[in-house]
Design an enzyme around this catalytic site. Structure first.
Site, PDB file in Angstrom:
ATOM      1  N   LYS A  52       0.874  -1.077  -0.060  1.00 33.87           N
ATOM      2  CA  LYS A  52       0.039   0.077   0.034  1.00 33.87           C
ATOM      3  C   LYS A  52       0.967   1.322   0.111  1.00 33.87           C
ATOM      4  O   LYS A  52       0.528   2.116  -0.761  1.00 33.87           O
ATOM      5  CB  LYS A  52      -1.036   0.018   1.181  1.00 33.87           C
ATOM      6  N   GLN A  96      -4.510  -1.612   9.725  1.00 28.15           N
ATOM      7  CA  GLN A  96      -4.686  -2.969   8.826  1.00 28.15           C
ATOM      8  C   GLN A  96      -5.196  -3.933   9.828  1.00 28.15           C
ATOM      9  O   GLN A  96      -4.786  -3.851  11.141  1.00 28.15           O
ATOM     10  CB  GLN A  96      -3.075  -3.209   8.790  1.00 28.15           C
ATOM     11  N   ASP A 119     -10.845   2.643   3.921  1.00 30.83           N
ATOM     12  CA  ASP A 119     -11.329   1.282   3.915  1.00 30.83           C
ATOM     13  C   ASP A 119     -12.620   1.188   3.666  1.00 30.83           C
ATOM     14  O   ASP A 119     -12.881  -0.140   3.327  1.00 30.83           O
ATOM     15  CB  ASP A 119     -10.555   0.607   5.184  1.00 30.83           C
TER      16      ASP A 119
END
Ligand code: GUN
Length: 293
Positions: A52, A96, A119
């Site tokens: 990412k 995460q 997200d």
């Protein structure tokens, strides 16, 4: 059988995003800034977060990686979320997953300002998605839908079977596939670990989206001739044939299933690369304040 090349499609989308970022910068606009919070040293999470961060650089974003050890407390992590919520330079951020067992993931997810939730995991974004309202779509479902769109795969009136009911893939992708529009307009069946007659249901599917996290679950005799198969699985299976010591394995037994398909995604190189560009797209939208003010 035709291969859906997620790697090539993702590279194309990255170029599109990079071009737009360059234009924003040339016009004196703000460079989009993504922050990622990583807890502990899980191999998979390390790799995803590193990818990412690298993708941010490739498209011209700023990125910040914040690391915590495995023993970080929930309060410390909530304080970090609060700092990022209030930092005007951060357009979007992710924490995460999975998190260590002593941290309640839903507390962290709900603490994130939904306007920075690139997200798309916050209940506001999930709710708005289910209502068909503008929102940050979670990355994997968005990547799947984008692949179907770019490959011009007919979904209207098709029977889509989703394998898996997770909050981050199964549930949202089933919602997107049933929504009005293109891609969408499917009749959707969601199967999971407690579903009876899963083979018979799969055999009725025009489109199968496999997101169970069970390596090679979908076998050749579970798929009808001409089906479209999207493999979301990314289990790291130990292997002595690779340098890393593991092999990324999908939920589809590719050798058996591929010959029967009209279209199929490989693992790796299918849905995986699309997930990251969906996050980049959301970060760009956050930077432009295109969804929320
Ligand atoms: N873990 C597995 N997939 C994801 C994702 O898309 N976002 C975050 N934050 N964690 C994940």
């Amino acid at each position: 059988m035709n291969l859906i090349d997620g790697k090539a499609t993702a590279a194309e989308i990255k170029r599109e995003i990079a071009e737009e970022v360059a234009q924003i910068k040339a016009a004196g606009g703000k460079t989009p800034h993504l922050a990622a919070v990583l807890v502990g040293h899980d191999g998979g999470s390390e790799t995803y977060v590193a990818n990412k961060v690298r993708s941010c650089e490739e498209v011209g974003f700023h990125s910040t990686l914040i690391r915590y050890e495995e023993d970080v407390t929930e309060e410390e992590l909530l304080a970090c979320v609060e700092r990022l919520n209030n930092d005007p330079d951060i357009d979007g951020f992710i924490v995460q997953l999975p998190l260590p067992k002593h941290i309640r993931e839903e507390r962290i997810t709900e603490a994130i300002d939904y306007r920075k939730d690139v997200d798309g995991f916050h209940p506001v974004n999930v709710g708005r998605m289910s209502l068909g309202l503008p929102c940050f779509l979670s990355a994997t479902p968005a990547g799947i839908v984008e692949l179907l769109k770019r490959y011009d795969i007919e979904t209207r009136g098709k029977h889509c079977v989703v394998l898996g009911r997770s909050n981050i893939v199964g549930k949202p992708v089933s919602m997107l596939m049933m929504q009005k529009g293109v891609p969408g307009d499917c009749t959707v069946t969601v199967c999971h670990s407690r579903t009876a007659n899963i083979k018979e249901i799969c055999l009725q599917a025009d489109i199968i989206i496999a997101a169970l996290g069970v390596p090679e679950f979908l076998k050749g005799d579970m798929v009808k001739e001409g089906a479209v198969v999207i493999d979301v699985g990314t289990t790291r299976v130990p292997s002595d044939k690779t340098k890393s010591g593991f092999k990324l394995t999908g939920d589809v037994s590719f050798e058996e299933v591929a010959p029967k398909c009209s279209w199929i995604t490989p693992v790796p190189g299918g849905v995986g690369p699309m997930t990251i560009v969906s996050l980049m797209r959301n970060t760009l939208l956050a930077g432009k304040k295109a969804i929320y003010r």
